[in-house]
Design an enzyme around this catalytic site. Structure first.
Site, PDB file in Angstrom:
ATOM      1  N   LYS A   1      -9.615   1.612  -2.612  1.00 59.53           N
ATOM      2  CA  LYS A   1      -9.924   1.172  -1.238  1.00 59.53           C
ATOM      3  C   LYS A   1     -11.372   1.516  -0.907  1.00 59.53           C
ATOM      4  CE  LYS A   1      -7.459   1.532   3.234  1.00 59.53           C
ATOM      5  NZ  LYS A   1      -6.238   2.130   3.829  1.00 59.53           N
TER       6      LYS A   1
ATOM      7  N   GLU B   1       0.862  -1.189   0.000  1.00 60.30           N
ATOM      8  CA  GLU B   1       0.000   0.000   0.000  1.00 60.30           C
ATOM      9  C   GLU B   1       0.896   1.236   0.000  1.00 60.30           C
ATOM     10  OE1 GLU B   1      -2.358   0.696   3.597  1.00 60.30           O
ATOM     11  OE2 GLU B   1      -3.857   1.766   2.403  1.00 60.30           O
TER      12      GLU B   1
ATOM     13  N   CYS C   1      -5.571  -2.987   2.565  1.00 64.22           N
ATOM     14  CA  CYS C   1      -5.366  -2.777   4.005  1.00 64.22           C
ATOM     15  C   CYS C   1      -6.644  -2.894   4.833  1.00 64.22           C
ATOM     16  CB  CYS C   1      -4.648  -1.443   4.212  1.00 64.22           C
ATOM     17  SG  CYS C   1      -3.753  -1.408   5.785  1.00 64.22           S
TER      18      CYS C   1
END
Ligand SMILES: NC(=O)CC(=O)C(=O)O
Length: 290
Positions: free
Chosen positions: A113, A43, A154
């Site tokens: 994301k 990330e 994440c």
């Protein structure tokens, strides 16, 4: 093909974007030379991780130096590159976005994301991605000759429903570029990977930036690969390096045969979280690249 080598790159990320890109390129070459066919970066690999950096390092996708470097590296090494994430700018919005390239260097899909990292653990860590980022609105799946792969970034790993949808849609491997920190990393990083792997009897892999104790946000590191049995089959400490694993789909079939939870669900007692039926979902909910 039921077996292939996966590489999860744990690279140092600093203030210089050109240096970050050069490092990523070098690691992709190294992993490819070792036989990896799918290579994943961490990330925020082109920028330090922090809400104060996202606007400065953001790029349009495609067209910026980061996606150009990844396209070139994928093509030159003839590998799939799952490009961790970079801050993406579209119009007046910023996203945390993973770009995915095939071995011809073509951008086949991207994942923004979907769950923004907004947490407040008093005295430990407060982080509010939503102060500057917008969330994505698609789940992202792509197919390779090796297996079908689902992508999250994440914080997305904390949402079991998303992983379950990926597994129900045929993903054998879930890739999560991520940057957990010194509070949540030791507590949750490995447990979440093992949980998602066990829930769904799939392979789960993470790629973190290497730890930089001088950074504003200190990454936990410990990039790993977990198999469908829940075993951590490959991992690293906090330093730079590459985590390799042979992804053997026969192992997944064996685990699913031994413990057949997928056929034992009591869907009469609880609603499936997966919504694979077209009639139950918006047509544009999934971005599936075949
Ligand atoms: N950085 C993240 O998005 C997530 C994280 O660190 C955590 O969930 O903990």
């Amino acid at each position: 093909m039921s077996k292939f080598k996966l590489a999860m790159v744990q690279m140092a990320v600093g203030l210089s974007k050109p240096e970050n890109l050069a490092r990523a390129t070098k690691f992709i070459q190294e992993a490819s030379s070792a036989g990896a066919k799918v290579i994943t970066l961490p990330e925020c690999f082109n920028s330090p991780y922090g809400t104060n950096y996202f606007a400065e390092y953001a790029e349009s996708i495609p067209g910026g130096p980061s996606t150009e470097a990844l396209a070139k590296a994928a093509k030159e090494n003839s590998v799939y590159v799952v490009g961790g994430s970079i801050p993406e700018r579209q119009g007046d919005k910023l996203y945390n976005t993973c770009t995915i390239f095939n071995p011809k260097g073509e951008l086949i899909t991207k994942h923004r994301k979907v769950h923004l990292f907004d947490i407040d653990v008093p005295g430990k860590i407060r982080f509010q991605e939503s102060e500057v980022l917008s969330p994505g609105d698609h789940l992202t799946i792509f197919t390779t000759p090796f297996c079908t792969i689902g992508v999250g970034i994440c914080y997305d790993i904390r949402f079991a429903e998303m992983a379950q949808i990926y597994a129900n849609k045929g993903c054998a491997l879930l890739l999560y570029p991520g940057a957990f920190n010194m509070t949540t990393g030791p507590a949750h990083w490995e447990a979440l990977q093992r949980a998602r792997a066990l829930d769904n009897q799939v392979f789960v892999a993470t790629a973190s930036p290497a730890r930089d104790t001088g950074a504003g946000y200190i990454a936990w590191g410990h990039s790993s690969v977990v198999d469908p049995w829940g075993d951590v089959i490959s991992t690293i400490d906090e330093k730079e390096g590459i985590v390799y694993a042979d992804i053997d789909l026969a192992r997944m079939e064996e685990v699913r045969k031994n413990i057949p939870i997928r056929n034992q669900k009591r869907l009469d007692l609880y609603n499936p979280v997966s919504v694979p039926l077209k009639s139950q979902r918006k047509d544009d909910l999934y971005d599936i690249h075949q």
